[in-house]
Scaffold this motif. Structure first.
Motif, PDB file in Angstrom:
ATOM      1  N   SER A 187       0.957  -1.247   0.060  1.00 42.87           N
ATOM      2  CA  SER A 187       0.015  -0.046  -0.051  1.00 42.87           C
ATOM      3  C   SER A 187       0.889   1.445   0.093  1.00 42.87           C
ATOM      4  CB  SER A 187      -0.860  -0.032   1.167  1.00 42.87           C
ATOM      5  OG  SER A 187      -1.507   1.304   1.264  1.00 42.87           O
ATOM      6  N   GLN A 240       3.632   8.589  -2.329  1.00 46.16           N
ATOM      7  CA  GLN A 240       4.299   7.244  -3.117  1.00 46.16           C
ATOM      8  C   GLN A 240       5.072   6.268  -1.840  1.00 46.16           C
ATOM      9  OE1 GLN A 240       3.067   5.841  -5.916  1.00 46.16           O
ATOM     10  NE2 GLN A 240       1.625   7.548  -5.410  1.00 46.16           N
ATOM     11  N   ASN A 245       1.276   5.509   0.038  1.00 42.50           N
ATOM     12  CA  ASN A 245       0.793   6.878   0.166  1.00 42.50           C
ATOM     13  C   ASN A 245       0.451   7.449  -1.410  1.00 42.50           C
ATOM     14  OD1 ASN A 245       0.471   9.773   0.594  1.00 42.50           O
ATOM     15  ND2 ASN A 245       0.988   9.368   2.624  1.00 42.50           N
ATOM     16  N   PRO A 246      -0.801   7.747  -1.411  1.00 48.55           N
ATOM     17  CA  PRO A 246      -1.144   8.165  -2.900  1.00 48.55           C
ATOM     18  C   PRO A 246      -0.398   9.558  -3.127  1.00 48.55           C
ATOM     19  CG  PRO A 246      -2.890   8.498  -1.709  1.00 48.55           C
ATOM     20  CD  PRO A 246      -2.041   7.624  -0.798  1.00 48.55           C
ATOM     21  N   VAL A 247      -0.017  10.149  -2.005  1.00 49.18           N
ATOM     22  CA  VAL A 247       0.511  11.583  -2.245  1.00 49.18           C
ATOM     23  C   VAL A 247       2.020  11.702  -2.389  1.00 49.18           C
ATOM     24  CG1 VAL A 247       0.933  13.936  -1.083  1.00 49.18           C
ATOM     25  CG2 VAL A 247      -1.417  12.790  -0.878  1.00 49.18           C
ATOM     26  N   GLU A 260      -3.474   6.107   3.482  1.00 45.76           N
ATOM     27  CA  GLU A 260      -3.929   5.210   2.653  1.00 45.76           C
ATOM     28  C   GLU A 260      -4.441   5.931   1.660  1.00 45.76           C
ATOM     29  OE1 GLU A 260      -4.348   1.459   2.612  1.00 45.76           O
ATOM     30  OE2 GLU A 260      -2.821   1.070   4.304  1.00 45.76           O
ATOM     31  N   THR A 261      -5.422   6.932   1.664  1.00 41.31           N
ATOM     32  CA  THR A 261      -6.443   7.217   0.753  1.00 41.31           C
ATOM     33  C   THR A 261      -5.871   8.627   0.099  1.00 41.31           C
ATOM     34  OG1 THR A 261      -8.053   8.538   2.128  1.00 41.31           O
ATOM     35  CG2 THR A 261      -8.169   5.896   1.622  1.00 41.31           C
ATOM     36  N   GLY A 262      -5.093   9.447   0.772  1.00 38.89           N
ATOM     37  CA  GLY A 262      -4.548  10.705   0.423  1.00 38.89           C
ATOM     38  C   GLY A 262      -6.025  11.713   0.995  1.00 38.89           C
ATOM     39  N   TYR A 312     -12.155   1.526  -2.464  1.00 33.69           N
ATOM     40  CA  TYR A 312     -10.956   1.774  -1.630  1.00 33.69           C
ATOM     41  C   TYR A 312     -10.890   3.250  -0.824  1.00 33.69           C
ATOM     42  CZ  TYR A 312      -9.135   5.690  -4.546  1.00 33.69           C
ATOM     43  OH  TYR A 312      -8.797   6.880  -4.953  1.00 33.69           O
ATOM     44  N   ASN A 313     -11.685   4.223  -1.527  1.00 29.32           N
ATOM     45  CA  ASN A 313     -11.686   5.478  -0.795  1.00 29.32           C
ATOM     46  C   ASN A 313     -12.409   5.595   0.309  1.00 29.32           C
ATOM     47  OD1 ASN A 313     -13.579   5.473  -2.539  1.00 29.32           O
ATOM     48  ND2 ASN A 313     -13.596   7.635  -2.842  1.00 29.32           N
TER      49      ASN A 313
END
Length: 150
Positions: free
Chosen positions: A21, A27, A23-25, A88-90, A146-147
């Motif tokens: 997993s 990475q 971090n979407p911000v 996890e989702t940003g 997921y969000n």
């Protein structure tokens, strides 16, 4: 190795494909683990089916007590859960915190829904009687986006 599967009262490591997993911000890798195999999913479904009769025999008050304990655990870990959801989702922290609050509130909403939707209702319908019966379905799986991981 992360033990992330709870099957039949035991934490187990996944035996399936490895994944991580991010971090979407940033990475940044937040965690790594292994998914469940088809056999592990089947084992979890079977364990749930075996547990269902015992759960169904509990009184409504006993089941509500379990759910309220879950809500209390969510409240007690709200900050930690909100941070994890945000990473996890940003999502910004305020939104992740709102999601945890929604999870807690869902318990009372579900109990109220149970009370509104159980038993049997009947009423006249022309020259007949309409009857509405609610019955449990047994084991179900719920897949969320997921969000909204909660």
């Amino acid at each position: 190795m992360m033990n992330s599967l709870y099957i039949a009262g035991e934490w187990l490591a996944g035996q399936g494909e490895a994944f991580q997993s991010l971090n979407p911000v940033t990475q940044q890798v937040l965690w790594t683990g292994e998914g469940a195999t088809a056999a592990q999913v089947e084992s979890a479904v079977q364990a749930a089916r075996q547990a269902f009769p015992g759960w169904a025999r509990r009184t409504l008050d006993e089941r509500i007590t379990v759910l309220e304990a879950f809500a209390a655990a969510l409240k007690n870990h709200a900050d930690e859960l909100a941070r994890a959801i945000g990473e996890e989702t940003g999502k910004p922290l305020w939104e992740a915190t709102t999601e945890v609050t929604s999870m807690v509130n869902k318990i009372a909403i579900s109990v109220q829904s149970y009370r509104e939707r159980t038993g049997e209702k009947s009423g006249p319908l022309g020259d007949a009687t309409a009857v509405l019966r609610h019955k449990p379905h047994g084991v179900v799986a719920v897949f969320g986006p997921y969000n909204f991981p909660g």
